[in-house]
Design an enzyme around this catalytic site. Structure first.
Site, PDB file in Angstrom:
ATOM      1  N   SER A  75       1.571  10.942   0.151  1.00 47.00           N
ATOM      2  CA  SER A  75       1.706  10.188   1.409  1.00 47.00           C
ATOM      3  C   SER A  75       1.783   8.675   1.240  1.00 47.00           C
ATOM      4  O   SER A  75       2.119   7.978   2.191  1.00 47.00           O
ATOM      5  CB  SER A  75       0.540  10.508   2.338  1.00 47.00           C
ATOM      6  OG  SER A  75       0.753  11.746   2.952  1.00 47.00           O
ATOM      7  N   VAL A 115      -2.459  12.842  -0.954  1.00 49.07           N
ATOM      8  CA  VAL A 115      -3.235  14.011  -1.392  1.00 49.07           C
ATOM      9  C   VAL A 115      -3.137  14.265  -2.902  1.00 49.07           C
ATOM     10  O   VAL A 115      -3.847  15.112  -3.431  1.00 49.07           O
ATOM     11  CB  VAL A 115      -2.867  15.309  -0.627  1.00 49.07           C
ATOM     12  CG1 VAL A 115      -3.344  15.265   0.807  1.00 49.07           C
ATOM     13  CG2 VAL A 115      -1.386  15.614  -0.712  1.00 49.07           C
ATOM     14  N   TYR A 168      -5.391   7.620   8.091  1.00 51.50           N
ATOM     15  CA  TYR A 168      -5.422   8.699   9.100  1.00 51.50           C
ATOM     16  C   TYR A 168      -6.615   8.567  10.033  1.00 51.50           C
ATOM     17  O   TYR A 168      -6.931   7.482  10.497  1.00 51.50           O
ATOM     18  CB  TYR A 168      -5.415  10.081   8.420  1.00 51.50           C
ATOM     19  CG  TYR A 168      -4.333  10.209   7.406  1.00 51.50           C
ATOM     20  CD1 TYR A 168      -2.993  10.104   7.801  1.00 51.50           C
ATOM     21  CD2 TYR A 168      -4.606  10.412   6.068  1.00 51.50           C
ATOM     22  CE1 TYR A 168      -1.982  10.207   6.870  1.00 51.50           C
ATOM     23  CE2 TYR A 168      -3.594  10.518   5.135  1.00 51.50           C
ATOM     24  CZ  TYR A 168      -2.298  10.409   5.542  1.00 51.50           C
ATOM     25  OH  TYR A 168      -1.308  10.506   4.631  1.00 51.50           O
ATOM     26  N   TYR A 175      11.794  13.900   2.451  1.00 47.31           N
ATOM     27  CA  TYR A 175      10.340  13.695   2.560  1.00 47.31           C
ATOM     28  C   TYR A 175       9.606  14.356   1.379  1.00 47.31           C
ATOM     29  O   TYR A 175       8.766  13.729   0.722  1.00 47.31           O
ATOM     30  CB  TYR A 175       9.837  14.245   3.901  1.00 47.31           C
ATOM     31  CG  TYR A 175       8.343  14.212   4.051  1.00 47.31           C
ATOM     32  CD1 TYR A 175       7.668  13.000   4.181  1.00 47.31           C
ATOM     33  CD2 TYR A 175       7.592  15.386   4.059  1.00 47.31           C
ATOM     34  CE1 TYR A 175       6.286  12.963   4.305  1.00 47.31           C
ATOM     35  CE2 TYR A 175       6.211  15.358   4.189  1.00 47.31           C
ATOM     36  CZ  TYR A 175       5.563  14.137   4.308  1.00 47.31           C
ATOM     37  OH  TYR A 175       4.197  14.110   4.430  1.00 47.31           O
ATOM     38  N   LYS A 194       4.895   7.169   2.278  1.00 46.89           N
ATOM     39  CA  LYS A 194       5.210   6.915   3.691  1.00 46.89           C
ATOM     40  C   LYS A 194       5.272   5.424   3.982  1.00 46.89           C
ATOM     41  O   LYS A 194       6.113   4.970   4.767  1.00 46.89           O
ATOM     42  CB  LYS A 194       4.147   7.561   4.588  1.00 46.89           C
ATOM     43  CG  LYS A 194       4.143   9.083   4.551  1.00 46.89           C
ATOM     44  CD  LYS A 194       2.887   9.624   5.223  1.00 46.89           C
ATOM     45  CE  LYS A 194       2.896  11.149   5.287  1.00 46.89           C
ATOM     46  NZ  LYS A 194       1.606  11.708   5.698  1.00 46.89           N
TER      47      LYS A 194
HETATM   48  O1  DON Z   1       3.055  16.277   3.883  1.00 49.56           O
HETATM   49  C1  DON Z   1       2.427  16.678   2.917  1.00 49.56           C
HETATM   50  O2  DON Z   1       1.811  17.698   3.013  1.00 49.56           O
HETATM   51  C2  DON Z   1       2.355  15.943   1.588  1.00 49.56           C
HETATM   52  N1  DON Z   1       3.548  15.986   0.851  1.00 49.56           N
HETATM   53  C3  DON Z   1       1.811  14.580   1.721  1.00 49.56           C
HETATM   54  C4  DON Z   1       0.522  14.600   2.460  1.00 49.56           C
HETATM   55  C5  DON Z   1      -0.433  13.560   2.038  1.00 49.56           C
HETATM   56  O3  DON Z   1      -0.405  13.004   0.964  1.00 49.56           O
HETATM   57  C6  DON Z   1      -1.523  13.296   3.001  1.00 49.56           C
HETATM   58  N2  DON Z   1      -2.409  12.299   2.470  1.00 49.56           N
HETATM   59  N3  DON Z   1      -3.538  12.187   2.327  1.00 49.56           N
END
Ligand code: DON
Length: 331
Positions: free
Chosen positions: A75, A270, A252, A200, A78
Site C-alpha cells: 500500500s 501489508v 488508515y 494496482y 498508493k
Molecule cells: O490491496 C491489498 O490488499 C494489498 N495489495 C495492499 C494492501 C496494503 O498494503 C494495506 N496496508 N496496510
C-alpha cells in the site's frame, strides 16, 4: 514563550547512526503481531526481519538492521501512484474521481462517500484502485512501466516487481476486484476493471528495501527532487498534496493516533514497510512484517514513535525547528 528543550550533549555525540541504533535496540524485542496471509505469498516472509533507515535531504543515508532486505511495497505504492496521477492528470481531474477525506475505516472497506459517490481518499483500496484506473487510462499498455520508472527514480535505483507476489494477489484478490466493480458501477472508475486492478496489483508487488523507502521519503521531503541522484522526480504541488493526504489518511483507521503521537506524513503496507516524511528534512523507512489488527507494522510503529520522540520530529513538536535540530545530531 515556553522554553524550547535543547538536545543533551551526550545524545548529540551519538550522531544520527547512534540515534537509530538506540531506537532499534529499544523496539526490536516486540514480537507481537502476525504476518499478512490473505495474500498467500506474504505469509512466507521471515517475521524476525527488522530494519530502520533514514535518508536526509542532503543525501546522507544511515540504517540499522535488515535495511537491505527486499519486500513488496504494497500500500505504500498508493502514495507514490497518487503523486504521479496528480502530476500527470492534474489535481482537478484526480479530485473529480477520489476525495481527500479520512474514512476512519479499514484499508479494504467497501464504502464510498455517500455525498459524492466517490472513494473517500487515495490511501484506502477503493481510492487507490481508482487512481490506478486513472493511470491505466492515461498511459495504456505503458502504465506499469511509467509507474515503475517513477518509483525507481524516487528510490534512486532500478526497482523490479515480484512476479510471485503479483500472481498470488491476482489469483486471490477477489475483494479488490469486487471493489473495482462497485467503483465502475458508481461511475468513479473510468478504466476497465481488469486494467485498474492489474495495475494496482502490479504496483503493490514492486520490491523495495527499508533504505529505498527512506530515499523515496527523502525525495518527497526534498519537494520532489531525489537528494542522492539530483533528479527531479515529482512536481512540487503534487508532493504537497500527497503529503497532506498521507498525514490525514496514510495509516488508515490509525491515522488519528499516528498524527497525535508520531506527527509525520506516512504510509504503511501489508508487506511490513512504513515510509515517513519529515518535511524538508528526512525520509524514514522501516521494515518489520508482523502487523497489528489494522494492517500496520507493529515494530515499524514502535520505531517511528521512538525515533520521532527522540529527535523531536513531530510536525508540531516545539523542538522541531527545521533542519537546525538535525544538523546538531549530524554534527
Ligand atoms: O490491496 C491489498 O490488499 C494489498 N495489495 C495492499 C494492501 C496494503 O498494503 C494495506 N496496508 N496496510
Amino acid at each position: 514563550m515556553p522554553d524550547v528543550p535543547s538536545i543533551p550533549e551526550n545524545e548529540q555525540a551519538y550522531g544520527l547512526q547512534g540515534v537509530l541504533e538506540h531506537s532499534f535496540e529499544r523496539t526490536r524485542h516486540d514480537g507481537s503481531g502476525t504476518l499478512a496471509d490473505y495474500i498467500p505469498e506474504l505469509a512466507k516472509a521471515d517475521p524476525e526481519r527488522f530494519g530502520i533507515a533514514v535518508a536526509s535531504v542532503s543525501g546522507e543515508v544511515v540504517g540499522v538492521g535488515d535495511v537491505d532486505v527486499p519486500f513488496t511495497i504494497q500500500s505504500i505504492s498508493k502514495a507514490l501512484a497518487y503523486c504521479l496521477a496528480l502530476e500527470a492528470l492534474g489535481r482537478d481531474k484526480v479530485l473529480a474521481h477520489v476525495g481527500v477525506e479520512p474514512s476512519g475505516d479499514a484499508f479494504n472497506a467497501i464504502v464510498f462517500d455517500a455525498l459524492s459517490n466517490r472513494p473517500f481518499n487515495p490511501m484506502v483500496n477503493a481510492g487507490a484502485i481508482t487512481v490506478s484506473g486513472l493511470l491505466a487510462e492515461a498511459f495504456g499498455a505503458e502504465a506499469f512501466e511509467v509507474v515503475l520508472d517513477r518509483f525507481s527514480a524516487a528510490a534512486g535505483r532500478r526497482l523490479a516487481m515480484d512476479e510471485t507476489v503479483f500472481r498470488s494477489e491476482a489469483q486471490t484478490g477477489h475483494r479488490n476486484r469486487g471493489i473495482a466493480h462497485l467503483l465502475k458501477c458508481a461511475g468513479a472508475l473510468g478504466a476497465h476493471v481488469d486494467d485498474a486492478v492489474d495495475l494496482y496489483f502490479r504496483q503493490c508487488s514492486i520490491l523495495v528495501t527499508a533504505t529505498d523507502l527512506a530515499v523515496m521519503g527523502a525525495t518527497l521531503a526534498n519537494i520532489g527532487e531525489n537528494p542522492l541522484t539530483g533528479s527531479a522526480v515529482f512536481a512540487v504541488e503534487a508532493v504537497r498534496n500527497t503529503l497532506s493526504v498521507m498525514f490525514t489518511c496514510g495509516m488508515y483507521d490509525f491515522a488519528g493516533n499516528w498524527a497525535f503521537d508520531v506527527g509525520v506524513p506516512a504510509k504503511s503496507g501489508v508487506g511490513g514497510g512504513i515510509l515517513g516524511v519529515v518535511n524538508r528534512q528526512l525520509g524514514i523507512g522501516t521494515y518489520s512484517p508482523r502487523l497489528d489488527a489494522k494492517g500496520n507494522s507493529v515494530r515499524g510503529i514502535a520505531a517511528f514513535r521512538d525515533l520521532t520522540e527522540e529527535m523531536g520530529l513531530h510536525v508540531f513538536d516545539p523542538t522541531n525547528r527545521g533542519s537546525s535540530l538535525l544538523s546538531a545530531y549530524r554534527r
